[in-house]
Design an enzyme around this catalytic site. Structure first.
Site, PDB file in Angstrom:
ATOM      1  N   ARG A  70       0.835  -1.207   0.084  1.00 12.37           N
ATOM      2  CA  ARG A  70      -0.077  -0.084  -0.007  1.00 12.37           C
ATOM      3  C   ARG A  70       0.808   1.453   0.043  1.00 12.37           C
ATOM      4  NH1 ARG A  70      -4.118  -2.954   3.781  1.00 12.37           N
ATOM      5  NH2 ARG A  70      -2.296  -2.807   5.107  1.00 12.37           N
ATOM      6  N   GLU A 107       6.663  -8.033  15.800  1.00  6.06           N
ATOM      7  CA  GLU A 107       6.106  -8.450  17.372  1.00  6.06           C
ATOM      8  C   GLU A 107       6.013  -9.697  17.265  1.00  6.06           C
ATOM      9  OE1 GLU A 107       2.591  -6.155  18.934  1.00  6.06           O
ATOM     10  OE2 GLU A 107       3.063  -4.426  17.234  1.00  6.06           O
TER      11      GLU A 107
END
Length: 183
Positions: A70, A107
């Site tokens: 994106r 993460e």
């Protein structure tokens, strides 16, 4: 760098009205900010890219780097508005020719970005663009990769920043956020 005039901005237009909020996507507890509703509205998209271009122009970039995928949507039209080049930072196996890569931690795992070996000339001024800044891992890795290949990363820009997740603090370059939402 040749700069073209930036037209089409209307300061009174609230671009947040064009961002759709989708609860529990991609998993429960996440509020997803969908930019597709902004991009498909021709007037709002013109204004969004004009505002991004105006914010980025003072950095005088030679190139804009878009992060897969994106980030391509924002970097390419803004590069056209500014009259500068556009390069892609992609996942493994997506760029032809020789590439330079950087693995980085997320993460919950690891990811990798690639750039074509000849995409940057040492010292070129680059601004990195993506659609959204959350925890900052991917944008920080993009800055490191570009610096590793000799770029002078003069700034970063995102359509949406999720405030409160610490992403901004991880960046080794100035950040411009078009829209900010609480995390």
């Amino acid at each position: 760098m040749t700069q073209t005039p930036i037209h089409g901005d209307q300061p009174e237009l609230d671009l947040k009205k064009y961002i759709r909020e989708i609860p529990d996507f991609p998993k429960p507890g996440i509020l997803f900010y969908d930019i597709s509703t902004l991009i498909r509205n021709a007037d709002a998209w013109q204004i969004a890219t004009a505002r991004l271009a105006r914010a980025i122009a003072p950095w005088q970039p030679d190139l804009l780097a878009g992060i897969e995928s994106r980030g391509f949507l924002t970097a390419a039209p803004v590069a056209m508005r500014l009259g500068c080049g556009f390069i892609m930072l992609r996942k493994p196996g997506k760029l032809p020719g020789k590439t330079i890569s950087l693995k980085y931690g997320l993460e919950y795992g690891q990811d990798e970005l690639h750039i074509q070996e000849d995409a940057i000339k040492p010292g070129q001024r680059v601004v990195v663009l993506d659609d959204l800044l959350a925890t900052g891992g991917t944008l920080a890795a993009s800055i490191r990769l570009l610096k590793n290949v000799g770029a002078e990363v003069v700034g970063t820009s995102v359509l949406v920043e999720l405030d409160g997740l610490g992403g901004r603090e991880k960046l080794d370059a100035p950040l411009h956020s078009l829209l900010t939402y609480p995390a």
